[in-house]
Every structure is written in structure tokens, then in C-alpha cells.
Motif scaffolding. Structure first.
Motif, mmCIF file in Angstrom:
data_model
loop_
_atom_site.group_PDB
_atom_site.id
_atom_site.type_symbol
_atom_site.label_atom_id
_atom_site.label_comp_id
_atom_site.label_asym_id
_atom_site.label_seq_id
_atom_site.Cartn_x
_atom_site.Cartn_y
_atom_site.Cartn_z
ATOM 1 N N ALA A 27 0.838 -1.198 0.000
ATOM 2 C CA ALA A 27 0.000 0.000 0.000
ATOM 3 C C ALA A 27 0.875 1.250 0.000
ATOM 4 C CB ALA A 27 -0.933 -0.008 1.208
ATOM 5 N N ARG A 34 1.076 7.951 -5.970
ATOM 6 C CA ARG A 34 -0.294 8.118 -6.417
ATOM 7 C C ARG A 34 -1.189 8.750 -5.357
ATOM 8 N NH1 ARG A 34 1.389 3.070 -7.611
ATOM 9 N NH2 ARG A 34 1.731 2.576 -9.794
ATOM 10 N N ALA A 35 -0.598 9.130 -4.226
ATOM 11 C CA ALA A 35 -1.434 9.616 -3.137
ATOM 12 C C ALA A 35 -1.955 11.008 -3.396
ATOM 13 C CB ALA A 35 -0.659 9.597 -1.827
ATOM 14 N N TYR A 37 -3.619 12.452 -5.296
ATOM 15 C CA TYR A 37 -4.549 12.257 -6.392
ATOM 16 C C TYR A 37 -5.347 13.533 -6.620
ATOM 17 C CZ TYR A 37 -8.319 10.108 -9.048
ATOM 18 O OH TYR A 37 -9.237 9.798 -9.990
ATOM 19 N N PRO A 131 -13.403 18.347 0.784
ATOM 20 C CA PRO A 131 -12.744 19.028 1.897
ATOM 21 C C PRO A 131 -11.492 19.782 1.449
ATOM 22 C CG PRO A 131 -13.141 16.720 2.435
ATOM 23 C CD PRO A 131 -13.596 16.916 1.037
ATOM 24 N N GLN A 132 -10.818 19.252 0.414
ATOM 25 C CA GLN A 132 -9.591 19.900 -0.042
ATOM 26 C C GLN A 132 -9.843 21.311 -0.547
ATOM 27 O OE1 GLN A 132 -10.426 16.848 -0.816
ATOM 28 N NE2 GLN A 132 -8.673 15.486 -0.804
ATOM 29 N N THR B 298 -13.371 12.751 1.123
ATOM 30 C CA THR B 298 -13.866 13.274 -0.144
ATOM 31 C C THR B 298 -14.650 12.192 -0.846
ATOM 32 O OG1 THR B 298 -11.836 14.479 -0.319
ATOM 33 C CG2 THR B 298 -13.177 14.350 -2.288
ATOM 34 N N ILE B 363 -5.118 -3.345 1.830
ATOM 35 C CA ILE B 363 -4.776 -2.336 0.819
ATOM 36 C C ILE B 363 -5.919 -1.345 0.621
ATOM 37 C CG2 ILE B 363 -4.564 -2.144 -1.686
ATOM 38 C CD1 ILE B 363 -2.525 -4.506 -1.344
ATOM 39 N N VAL B 366 -6.030 0.824 3.886
ATOM 40 C CA VAL B 366 -4.975 1.853 3.933
ATOM 41 C C VAL B 366 -5.280 2.964 2.934
ATOM 42 C CG1 VAL B 366 -2.543 2.313 3.461
ATOM 43 C CG2 VAL B 366 -3.184 0.305 4.793
ATOM 44 N N GLY B 367 -5.669 2.563 1.717
ATOM 45 C CA GLY B 367 -5.939 3.565 0.687
ATOM 46 C C GLY B 367 -7.110 4.464 1.045
ATOM 47 N N TYR B 370 -5.942 6.544 4.351
ATOM 48 C CA TYR B 370 -4.684 7.282 4.288
ATOM 49 C C TYR B 370 -4.870 8.800 4.292
ATOM 50 C CZ TYR B 370 -0.088 8.758 2.690
ATOM 51 O OH TYR B 370 1.125 9.369 2.581
ATOM 52 N N LEU B 382 -5.270 15.423 0.934
ATOM 53 C CA LEU B 382 -5.117 14.727 -0.332
ATOM 54 C C LEU B 382 -6.173 13.649 -0.425
ATOM 55 C CD1 LEU B 382 -3.579 12.095 0.975
ATOM 56 C CD2 LEU B 382 -1.574 13.470 0.585
ATOM 57 N N SER B 383 -6.287 13.066 -1.590
ATOM 58 C CA SER B 383 -7.219 11.952 -1.713
ATOM 59 C C SER B 383 -6.589 10.871 -2.557
ATOM 60 C CB SER B 383 -8.544 12.418 -2.307
ATOM 61 O OG SER B 383 -8.409 12.597 -3.690
ATOM 62 N N VAL B 384 -7.003 9.649 -2.302
ATOM 63 C CA VAL B 384 -6.460 8.500 -3.003
ATOM 64 C C VAL B 384 -7.544 7.998 -3.944
ATOM 65 C CG1 VAL B 384 -5.545 6.183 -2.719
ATOM 66 C CG2 VAL B 384 -5.003 7.937 -1.048
ATOM 67 N N GLY B 385 -7.173 7.733 -5.179
ATOM 68 C CA GLY B 385 -8.202 7.375 -6.143
ATOM 69 C C GLY B 385 -7.879 6.142 -6.955
ATOM 70 N N PRO B 386 -8.611 5.961 -8.043
ATOM 71 C CA PRO B 386 -8.477 4.757 -8.872
ATOM 72 C C PRO B 386 -7.039 4.401 -9.262
ATOM 73 C CG PRO B 386 -10.310 6.089 -9.633
ATOM 74 C CD PRO B 386 -9.632 6.881 -8.560
ATOM 75 N N PRO B 387 -6.152 5.362 -9.560
ATOM 76 C CA PRO B 387 -4.798 4.936 -9.966
ATOM 77 C C PRO B 387 -4.147 4.032 -8.923
ATOM 78 C CG PRO B 387 -5.072 7.275 -10.362
ATOM 79 C CD PRO B 387 -6.292 6.828 -9.619
ATOM 80 N N TYR B 388 -4.342 4.362 -7.634
ATOM 81 C CA TYR B 388 -3.773 3.528 -6.577
ATOM 82 C C TYR B 388 -4.459 2.171 -6.514
ATOM 83 C CZ TYR B 388 -3.442 1.708 -1.803
ATOM 84 O OH TYR B 388 -3.292 0.893 -0.725
ATOM 85 N N SER B 391 -4.005 -0.230 -9.563
ATOM 86 C CA SER B 391 -2.693 -0.838 -9.784
ATOM 87 C C SER B 391 -2.290 -1.751 -8.642
ATOM 88 C CB SER B 391 -1.638 0.248 -9.995
ATOM 89 O OG SER B 391 -1.568 1.063 -8.847
ATOM 90 N N VAL B 392 -2.816 -1.550 -7.438
ATOM 91 C CA VAL B 392 -2.381 -2.377 -6.314
ATOM 92 C C VAL B 392 -3.384 -3.485 -5.991
ATOM 93 C CG1 VAL B 392 -1.531 -2.357 -3.954
ATOM 94 C CG2 VAL B 392 -1.160 -0.386 -5.404
ATOM 95 N N LEU B 396 -3.980 -8.284 -7.200
ATOM 96 C CA LEU B 396 -4.191 -9.242 -6.119
ATOM 97 C C LEU B 396 -5.540 -9.941 -6.262
ATOM 98 C CD1 LEU B 396 -2.679 -7.174 -3.237
ATOM 99 C CD2 LEU B 396 -1.978 -9.463 -3.890
#
Lengths: 145, 642
Positions: A27, A34-35, A37, A131-132, B298, B363, B366-367, B370, B382-388, B391-392, B396
């Protein structure tokens, strides 16, 4: 391979721990590039969205910047966050709450100096705001609510 | 009066939960009498909660605008189905539904559970009461659904038009039943850890609850995915949105639990692991509720944004999850070791399945969380999106599917017989398809390519457990496994085909013009105004042809006045080999209309797969309870006629 009953639980436990650590490491590796985003024009100016990396751009559609192209399906506009601006091109159907002076969230990537959007996110209602984008809402709320 | 009665019932239910907690953990009465009282109190608590929820339904159906919740979420002119669904299409109502399901699940355990000994049953009901109590407090002190509004407005503010859809009306309750059904597994694990009674009997008691909750979660996620696909008009079926992840995480944990509880029930193995998963699964439900209800992340789905309530739920979460893990740590040393098994065995395969599912869960977890941690640590948003996630997590998930080709062919405890012949059909098909894709579709990405190969390899492999058996004497639960695994194969094929072969066309057209997408020629005829009960719309008429026949599609741009909103109603036409999807956009200054078309080959397999997975669960549940009832009857007969 035979596992003695005494050792079995120990082995399972270590396997579980290894898997857990593997998940976290995987992770973290995945998050590394990629964080970030969600970016705003300031981040783009600072080079946080390298060429070709998929990101979500948030900001305000700058007043007077919206231009519909002759092909009828491409729009050009400028997204600003009060500190910097990014030109955006989008081919597609814009959501209903998309207009000048309003907040916008676009998914896509930088191609040179231009942000090419694949999707303009529709909001479920006019109250939605990531929120950002809170720091920007000062000049935004009037349009959004 | 109805609102006051509902509130009174809610207070009574909370009081009964408190009483149930006290009785279960040692206040007053001897053992034998006490368990009967606890059971009666649990049933009373379920009844009172049901009355409170019925009162809320009645208020919505009558459009009682003197109740704040009704006034802010309903409208008298709305179709009755959406008045009904409006009761849970908001924060307070959905939390009341959540608590009601929790209390009813406790009542059902009190009524029907006969496999457990009295002490464990008592501790389980105590744990269930402790869970309910926290959420009752949350409702009564932070989100009272029965609050009055004075003066009462003449008219309500209406329900978000995107929620005005029959599918969505029943989507949240289905998910909630699944989420909260897992509370029973949690309480059973807590009860058994308290009484140090972890064994196959507990697993057999837990299994139907896990299965039922898992079936409902599967159906809820499948329906939600289809809803996003046809209602949002983006043509996608999974967005890795925090709200979607909130339902995926408990599903992943429940899927792992479902497999490990079978090992415990049938073989006595994986005891500690199963207890851990039972605690994790419902914890994930609570984390999901927290994510959705706090609006802290978000999400385009954030219907309810309220950080104050978020911290209340966060406190509950900390107490419950922390407490359960603490209990687990205290007691796990006392849990007996399970039966031994070898690495290459059915158990070994199930351990691998469990580990992979846990890693995927980790995973996604965490995503999803995070951004929260990052903001707390560094203040950076920040935000975590589809790219993460793509791919991860996707590789699996494919590895897990590849495991499914192999593991079900293995035997319990040890497998010394040659396994290769059993693996051959699935592996052969997978490799053959993989080779074929390089020749037939050289340009597709490697994820869809592997998806097609593994998905098609899993088709013969999922039927293999039936080979060489008498089909009539094979238990229904085995058929259930076959169908569920086949469903996974089907869903993977749909997803791979959608991402590999979808054709898209975006055009600006006048009436009479024709555009092509994939094998289709689509003729844009006209745009007409139409009206529904509480909306008006502009509706386009499209004539799509491929070879001979003509299909008419009518995408709409729909306007709701209460509250004022516009939505896109996509037109979707299904065929055996795919779906044609059309969205109508705006009219430009030249009088041309924007039109977006997709041809999506075999996309429907995604949801057909989800449905098959749930159907497999239903078959397993039915088969197992039928077998158990027959065994109980046989035991009873033996006692009658020695």
C-alpha cells in the motif's frame, strides 16, 4: 510437508503477520506516487502532477474563461484556486452544476501545460464540496449555495 | 402523537438494551432463570425498535411536515414509494434503520439460537446489547429522527432526485441488513471468547449469520454498482469511492470469514483466526458507517456531512473495536489449537484465500483511510483514487481468482494423490485463452488480458468439484460453492470485457444525423418534452441499428423542481452480447445536441456474476439449514424411540 500441531499456530500467525506487513508495504509503495490524487492549480504549478499521471483537479472555473469549441463537444476553461490557474480541455457532456464561477472537480492528466480532463465530476447535490477545497470556499459559497 | 410514540419506543428499547446488558453480565437471578429473562428482554428490545422504525415510516407516508426530518427530506407530491424510501434516505432515518436491524438481529438470536450452551448464548446477547446501546445513545443524544419542527412548514424540501429510483430505494436497507447481520458474528465471537468456548459448535452457530449477511452485502454491492452505472451517466461500474470502499471492506472480511468458519465447523481448525475475522468483519461495517456518516472523506456520495456526529461514531468505534481486540488478546491463549493439516490441502488453500483477502482488505483500508492519517499528521489534504486501487488491488484480486482455480480441487487435511490431473482443465483453458488474446486482441492492457484468461479458466474449474460425484447425492451447499465461484468467473469476464472492448463515441448532432459506435449506427431523430409525476424532461429519440432490426433509445435530461435539480437519465438497451448506452447532453448555440454513446460488450456479466455469487450463498444457506434440521429431527426420533 507435515506441520506439527504445536508449530501450526505459530506458522499461521507468522504468515498472517507477513501478509499484513506485505499489505502495508504494498500500500505504501502504491501510495508513494499516487497519493496526491487531488491537486489544485497551485500544486500543478509546483509540479506535483507530472506529465501523464492521472489526477483529480479541483478549483473554480474562472469567470469569462469558458469557451465551447466549434465541434460542439469540447470545452476549454481555466481553473483557478486564488493563487494559480490551470487551463483545462474537456471533451464530453458537462454536468448540470458546471458553470463559470462555480467549483469544479475534473479527472484527467497534464499534457504539457494543458490539463486534459476525461471526466468532470457530477455532484450529487449543490452542497457537495471536497474538503480539499475548503480554503477556497470564501469566494465560492455564493455560487455554490 | 406518532412522533412522540416513536421516540418513547426508542427510549424503551434503549432501556431494555441496558437491562439486557446488566442481566447478561451478572446482575441478579440464578443462571437458569437469567438466560430466559435475557432472551425475553432481547425480544422486547427488538420489538420496541421495530415500533420506533414503523412510526418513522408512518410519519413519512403521511408527510407529517411538523417533524423536522420529514420536512427536510420529503415532499407531499412525491410518489409513495419514495416517501417510504425517504425514511432511510437521510442520516437520522438510516441510523434508526441500522439500530433497528441490530436489535432485531439480537432478538432473532434470542429466539432461534439452539446450538450454543446457555452461558455463551447469554454472553453473546450481552455483547449484542452493548453494541445496540451505543447506537441508541447516538440516536437519542445526537441524531433524534423524531424531532419536531415548529412552526411546521406547508411543504417539505424534497428528496434528492438521484435517490428517486426504485433500485436505490431498496439498496441501503439491503446493505444495512448485511452490515448489521455481521454484528451477530461479532457478538458470538465476543461471547465465546468470554466463556472460552471457541469450537465447531460456535462455528456452526455463526455460519448461517455470516452467510446471510454476506449474501445481502453481495446483493447490495452489486445493485449499488449497477445503480452507479445507469444513474450517474458516466458509464462506469466501480469508482473506488470511499463510500463504495466502505461496503467493499466488510464484504472482503466476510468473504474470508465465510471460508474460515467452514474450516472451523467442519474440521475444528483455524480457531483463533476465525474469531479474529469475526471481530474484524463487523468492525469494518462500523468503520464503513463512520466513513459514510461523518462525511470526513472526499466522496461524491457524501449525502450526510457532519463532523460532530462523526466524532460520536468514532468514539463508539474506538470502544467497540478496541474492547473486542483487547478481549481477543486476553483470551486467545486459552483457545484450543485446531486440528492439524498439511500445506497442500483444502485447509492450506483456504488459508491462502484468507491471506489474499486480508491483504486486499488491508490495501483498500490503507488507501481509504490514508487521507485521514495524512491530514492528521501533516495537515496536507489529499485523496487517493483509482490509480492507486487499480494498480495495487486489481492484480491481487486476479491472483485470488487464480487461487480459486486450484484450491477447491484439493482435499481436506492432506492431499497426497496426484493433483495435476485435477488442475489441468482450468489451468489449460486459462493458458490457452491467454495465448489466444495475444493473437486476437494484441492491443488490450495486461489487466483485462489476464482477467479474460483467468476468468475463462475459472469456468471449468468451478464445476470441477462436481466431477466424479453422484450429482443427486451431492449436498446443496457444494452446488452453492460451484455457483458462487462460477459467479466470480462471470463477473471477472464482464469487467475484463468492459475495460478491453468498450467503444465510445462523443458527438454533436442535429436531428437526422447518424453516428456510429462499435457495430452500431445510431440515428438521432428528435428531442421532445415529456413530463412525469414530479419532473419534466427533454427526451431524445435515437434509432440504433446493427444489420436489420431497429432499437429505439430515449435518453432524457430531467428537471426536478423540489429541490431544483437536473439529472441525466441514460438510455440503456441490453443485448445478449452487450449494452448500448446513450446520454443526452446540452444543446449548443447552433442547435446541435451533445450525445455520448457507448457500446459495452458483455458488460452485464459483471452484475450477473454478482447475482450468481449471492445465489450460490442462498443455496449454501438453504442446503445447510435443511441438513441440520433433518439431523436434529433424527436425534429427536432416537430419543423418542430408543
Amino acid at each position: 510437508m507435515t506441520i506439527r500441531p504445536k508449530h501450526q499456530r505459530l506458522i499461521l500467525l507468522s504468515l498472517a503477520l507477513v501478509a499484513l506487513m506485505g499489505a502495508v508495504l504494498l500500500a505504501m509503495w502504491g501510495l508513494q506516487d499516487r497519493a496526491a490524487y487531488f491537486v489544485t492549480p497551485v500544486d500543478i504549478a509546483a509540479g506535483k502532477a507530472g506529465d501523464g499521471r492521472a489526477v483529480r483537479l479541483g478549483g473554480m472555473v474562472v469567470n469569462g474563461s469558458l469557451r465551447r469549441n466549434a465541434d460542439g463537444v469540447t470545452v476549454d476553461f481555466i481553473v483557478g484556486d486564488g493563487k494559480a490557474t490551470t487551463p483545462v480541455r474537456f471533451r464530453g457532456i458537462t454536468p448540470d452544476l458546471f458553470r463559470e464561477g462555480s467549483g469544479v472537480v475534473a479527472e484527467g492528466r497534464m499534457e504539457g501545460d494543458l490539463f486534459v480532463a476525461d471526466t468532470i465530476l457530477a455532484k450529487h447535490d449543490e452542497r457537495y464540496m471536497p474538503p480539499q477545497m475548503e480554503p477556497m470556499t470564501g469566494n465560492m459559497t455564493a455560487n455554490v449555495q | 402523537m406518532i412522533a412522540e410514540a416513536g421516540l418513547a419506543a426508542l427510549w424503551l428499547a434503549a432501556a431494555l438494551a441496558l437491562l439486557q446488558l446488566g442481566l447478561a453480565f451478572g446482575l441478579g437471578g440464578g443462571e437458569g432463570r437469567r438466560i430466559a429473562t435475557v432472551q425475553a428482554v432481547a425480544i422486547g428490545q427488538g420489538l420496541m425498535s421495530a415500533i420506533a422504525f414503523a412510526a418513522l415510516l408512518a410519519l413519512f407516508l403521511r408527510s407529517d411536515m411538523s417533524v423536522l426530518l420529514v420536512a427536510s427530506n420529503s415532499h407531499s407530491q412525491k410518489p409513495w414509494l419514495y416517501k417510504f424510501a425517504g425514511a432511510w434516505g437521510n442520516h437520522e432515518g438510516s441510523m434508526l434503520l441500522w439500530v433497528t436491524v441490530l436489535a432485531l438481529a439480537g432478538a432473532a438470536v434470542a429466539l432461534f439460537e439452539r446450538r450454543l450452551d446457555e452461558r455463551t448464548l447469554g454472553a453473546t446477547l450481552g455483547a449484542q446489547a452493548a453494541l445496540a446501546l451505543g447506537f441508541f445513545a447516538f440516536l437519542l443524544f445526537a441524531s433524534n429522527p423524531f424531532e419536531r419542527l415548529n412552526p411546521a412548514p406547508l411543504e417539505g424540501r424534497g428528496l434528492n432526485p438521484l435517490l428517486q429510483d426504485p433500485g436505490l430505494a431498496f439498496h441501503p436497507p439491503t446493505l444495512y441488513l448485511g452490515y448489521v447481520g455481521l454484528s451477530v458474528a461479532f457478538s458470538l465471537a465476543v461471547g465465546a471468547l468470554i466463556t472460552r468456548d471457541v469450537g465447531p459448535a460456535l462455528a456452526r452457530a455463526m455460519r448461517p449469520w455470516v452467510l446471510a449477511a454476506w449474501i445481502l452485502l453481495t446483493l447490495g454491492i452489486t445493485a449499488g454498482s449497477y445503480w452507479a452505472y445507469y444513474e450517474l451517466g458516466w458509464g462506469g461500474w466501480w469508482f473506488w469511492d470511499p463510500v463504495e470502499n466502505a461496503s467493499l471492506m466488510p464484504w472482503l472480511a466476510a468473504t474470508a470469514l465465510l471460508h474460515s468458519v467452514n474450516v472451523l465447523a467442519a474440521r475444528g481448525g483455524l480457531r483463533a483466526w476465525t474469531m479474529m475475522l469475526a471481530l474484524i468483519a463487523f468492525s469494518m461495517s462500523m468503520v464503513g458507517t463512520f466513513l459514510v456518516r461523518s462525511g470526513i472523506l472526499t466522496s461524491v456520495h457524501s449525502f450526510a456531512v457532519d463532523p460532530a456526529r462523526g466524532s460520536f461514531i468514532l468514539a463508539l468505534l474506538t470502544i467497540y473495536i478496541g474492547g473486542a481486540l483487547f478481549l481477543f488478546a486476553l483470551r486467545i491463549g486459552d483457545v484450543k489449537e485446531g486440528a492439524p493439516f498439511e500445506v497442500v490441502s483444502r485447509e492450506g488453500g483456504l488459508v491462502a484465500n484468507n491471506l489474499l483477502l486480508s491483504v486486499i482488505l488491508g490495501i483498500v483500508f490503507v488507501g481509504t483511510l490514508y487521507p485521514l492519517f495524512a491530514e492528521a499528521m501533516t495537515g496536507e489534504k489529499l485523496s487517493v483514487g483509482p490509480p492507486y486501487f487499480d494498480s495495487v488491488a486489481s492484480p491481487l484480486a486476479l491472483a485470488l481468482a487464480a487461487m480459486m482455480i486450484i484450491a477447491p480441487q484439493l482435499r481436506w487435511r492432506r492431499d497426497s494423490a496426484p493433483i495435476l490431473p485435477r488442475l489441468l482443465p482450468g489451468v489449460f483453458v486459462a493458458l490457452a485463452i491467454l495465448g489466444l488474446t495475444f493473437w486476437a486482441a494484441p492491443t488490450i492492457g495486461w489487466l483485462p488480458r489476464l482477467g479474460l484468461a483467468i476468468g475463462l479458466g475459472l469456468v471449468p474449474a468451478s464445476f470441477q468439484p462436481l466431477f466424479g460425484r453422484s450429482l443427486r447425492r451431492t449436498p446443496l451447499a457444494t452446488y452453492g460453492m460451484v455457483i458462487a465461484h462460477l459467479g466470480v468467473a462471470v463477473a471477472i469476464l464482464g469487467a475484463a470485457s468492459d475495460s478491453a472492448f468498450t467503444k465510445e463515441k462523443l458527438a454533436s448532432v442535429r436531428s437526422g444525423q447518424t453516428v456510429d459506435v462499435g457495430p452500431w449506427l445510431v440515428n438521432f431523430r428528435s428531442v421532445m418534452p415529456v413530463a412525469g409525476q414530479n419532473w419534466t424532461a427533454l427526451e431524445a429519440e435515437l434509432r440504433a441499428s446493427r444489420g436489420s432490426g431497429v432499437n429505439v433509445l430515449r435518453p432524457q435530461s430531467r428537471f426536478f423542481s423540489e429541490p431544483p435539480t437536473t439529472t441525466n437519465e441514460a438510455a440503456i438497451e441490453s443485448f445478449w452480447n452487450g449494452q448500448l448506452y446513450a446520454v443526452l447532453g446540452e444543446r449548443d448555440a447552433d442547435g446541435r445536441w451533445q450525445l455520448r454513446l457507448w457500446w459495452k460488450p458483455f458488460v452485464t456479466l459483471i452484475w450477473l456474476g454478482g447475482f450468481l455469487i449471492a445465489l450460490g450463498g442462498v443455496m449454501a444457506l438453504a442446503g445447510r439449514s435443511w441438513t441440520e434440521r433433518r439431523q436434529r429431527r433424527r436425534l429427536a426420533d432416537m430419543e423418542l424411540y430408543p
